[in-house]
Design an enzyme around this catalytic site. Structure first.
Site, PDB file in Angstrom:
ATOM      1  N   LYS A  14       0.818  -1.215   0.071  1.00 26.16           N
ATOM      2  CA  LYS A  14       0.099   0.140  -0.118  1.00 26.16           C
ATOM      3  C   LYS A  14       0.937   1.270   0.042  1.00 26.16           C
ATOM      4  CE  LYS A  14      -2.135  -1.026   3.876  1.00 26.16           C
ATOM      5  NZ  LYS A  14      -1.524  -2.464   4.327  1.00 26.16           N
ATOM      6  N   ARG A  89      -9.390   0.463   9.519  1.00 27.75           N
ATOM      7  CA  ARG A  89      -8.862  -0.767   9.479  1.00 27.75           C
ATOM      8  C   ARG A  89      -9.688  -1.659  10.695  1.00 27.75           C
ATOM      9  NH1 ARG A  89      -3.068  -0.215   9.086  1.00 27.75           N
ATOM     10  NH2 ARG A  89      -1.822  -2.154   9.192  1.00 27.75           N
ATOM     11  N   ARG A 128      11.411  -7.126   4.940  1.00 29.82           N
ATOM     12  CA  ARG A 128      11.497  -5.715   4.942  1.00 29.82           C
ATOM     13  C   ARG A 128      11.707  -5.465   6.239  1.00 29.82           C
ATOM     14  NH1 ARG A 128       5.736  -2.726   5.048  1.00 29.82           N
ATOM     15  NH2 ARG A 128       5.321  -3.315   7.046  1.00 29.82           N
ATOM     16  N   ARG A 134      11.745  -1.512  11.666  1.00 33.60           N
ATOM     17  CA  ARG A 134      10.698  -1.686  12.537  1.00 33.60           C
ATOM     18  C   ARG A 134      10.722  -3.026  13.035  1.00 33.60           C
ATOM     19  NH1 ARG A 134       5.555  -0.502   8.428  1.00 33.60           N
ATOM     20  NH2 ARG A 134       4.591  -1.715  10.045  1.00 33.60           N
ATOM     21  N   ARG A 146      -0.488  -9.981  13.314  1.00 33.25           N
ATOM     22  CA  ARG A 146      -0.968  -8.785  12.383  1.00 33.25           C
ATOM     23  C   ARG A 146      -1.774  -9.327  11.469  1.00 33.25           C
ATOM     24  NH1 ARG A 146       4.481  -6.111  11.112  1.00 33.25           N
ATOM     25  NH2 ARG A 146       3.461  -4.831   9.727  1.00 33.25           N
TER      26      ARG A 146
HETATM   27  P1  ADP Z   1       1.290  -2.471   7.828  1.00 27.51           P
HETATM   28  O1  ADP Z   1       0.353  -2.341   7.271  1.00 27.51           O
HETATM   29  O2  ADP Z   1       2.764  -2.944   7.259  1.00 27.51           O
HETATM   30  O3  ADP Z   1       0.746  -3.347   9.032  1.00 27.51           O
HETATM   31  P2  ADP Z   1       1.364   0.056   9.019  1.00 27.51           P
HETATM   32  O4  ADP Z   1       2.235   1.222   8.976  1.00 27.51           O
HETATM   33  O5  ADP Z   1       0.132   0.573   8.114  1.00 27.51           O
HETATM   34  O6  ADP Z   1       1.807  -1.205   8.597  1.00 27.51           O
HETATM   35  O7  ADP Z   1       0.664   0.075  10.551  1.00 27.51           O
HETATM   36  C1  ADP Z   1       1.605  -0.379  11.542  1.00 27.51           C
HETATM   37  C2  ADP Z   1       0.829  -0.472  12.804  1.00 27.51           C
HETATM   38  O8  ADP Z   1       0.222   0.631  13.162  1.00 27.51           O
HETATM   39  C3  ADP Z   1      -0.164  -1.480  12.808  1.00 27.51           C
HETATM   40  O9  ADP Z   1       0.038  -3.083  12.772  1.00 27.51           O
HETATM   41  C4  ADP Z   1      -1.243  -1.297  13.954  1.00 27.51           C
HETATM   42  O10 ADP Z   1      -0.689  -1.360  15.256  1.00 27.51           O
HETATM   43  C5  ADP Z   1      -0.978   0.168  13.819  1.00 27.51           C
HETATM   44  N1  ADP Z   1      -2.116   1.256  13.029  1.00 27.51           N
HETATM   45  C6  ADP Z   1      -2.053   1.571  11.676  1.00 27.51           C
HETATM   46  N2  ADP Z   1      -2.876   1.873  11.305  1.00 27.51           N
HETATM   47  C7  ADP Z   1      -4.041   1.285  12.057  1.00 27.51           C
HETATM   48  C8  ADP Z   1      -5.453   1.863  12.213  1.00 27.51           C
HETATM   49  N3  ADP Z   1      -6.015   2.237  11.399  1.00 27.51           N
HETATM   50  N4  ADP Z   1      -6.026   1.349  13.165  1.00 27.51           N
HETATM   51  C9  ADP Z   1      -5.323   0.798  14.457  1.00 27.51           C
HETATM   52  N5  ADP Z   1      -4.009   0.644  14.395  1.00 27.51           N
HETATM   53  C10 ADP Z   1      -3.356   1.040  13.423  1.00 27.51           C
END
Ligand code: ADP
Length: 191
Positions: A14, A89, A128, A134, A146
């Site tokens: 994404k 999400r 990654r 991370r 996740r």
């Molecule tokens: P990825 O899509 O690789 O998991 P992101 O950078 O989108 O990584 O998100 C990393 C973390 O941030 C998620 O695992 C979650 O813990 C938190 N997070 C991100 N966006 C949201 C959201 N919309 N609601 C709740 N937690 C979120």
């Protein structure tokens, strides 16, 4: 306004695709993951709170995430639209986003999901993790958590927008340009 939700499991590409799409369509990219990482980097109160969830591969609570998202949108009103990446999400986040946009006499144009299977995701995230720095990409059990959270809490968001004929799915495995081509074809068909 053109408001797109770029959807898909962690590691589905994404962020990579969003950076390319903002250039083509002149939209503002809002990644809730990036916003949380910025807060964690500055060790703010919000960052500390987010970290306690992110480190375990859990979602940050809805009220916190929704509040942060609204602030970011409200701080950037003069744009021709947004690409939401990593948001919504949960169904509660989707409902809050729709209500928030209605207040602005606006709405979601489309949700586009990048379809990538679980084993491909685990491989990509571990890979990654070697360079991203991370912590949530470094441990296979956190990655699997996740993915489980995605399957249980996030994937219903697809159906939420599908019910109003706004959800589209594209194949998310392939070269970056190939996937970008599929995305732009879908988006151009909507505009
Ligand atoms: P990825 O899509 O690789 O998991 P992101 O950078 O989108 O990584 O998100 C990393 C973390 O941030 C998620 O695992 C979650 O813990 C938190 N997070 C991100 N966006 C949201 C959201 N919309 N609601 C709740 N937690 C979120």
């Amino acid at each position: 306004m053109t408001n797109l939700i770029l959807f898909g499991p962690p590691g589905s590409g994404k962020g990579t695709q969003a950076s390319k799409l903002v250039e083509k369509y002149g939209l503002l990219h809002i990644s809730t993951g990036d916003l949380f990482r910025y807060e964690m980097g500055n060790d703010t109160e919000l960052g500390q709170l987010a970290k306690s969830y992110i480190a375990k591969g859990e979602l940050v609570p809805d009220e916190v995430t929704i509040g942060m998202l609204k602030n970011k949108v409200n701080a950037n009103p003069d744009v021709s639209g947004y690409i939401f990446d990593g948001f919504p999400r949960t169904i509660a986040q989707a409902e809050a986003l729709d209500a928030f946009l209605v207040e602005k006499e606006d709405d979601i144009t489309a949700l586009i999901a990048l379809d990538v299977d679980d084993e491909e995701i685990v491989g990509r995230l571990l890979n990654r993790g070697k360079t991203s720095g991370r912590a949530d990409d470094n441990d296979e059990s956190i990655i699997r958590n996740r993915i489980e959270v995605y399957n249980n809490e996030t994937s219903p968001v697809f159906d939420f927008y599908n019910k109003v004929d706004k959800a589209f799915k594209i194949e998310g495995v392939g070269g970056i340009e190939e996937i970008y081509g599929r995305l732009t074809q879908t988006i151009d068909g909507l505009l």
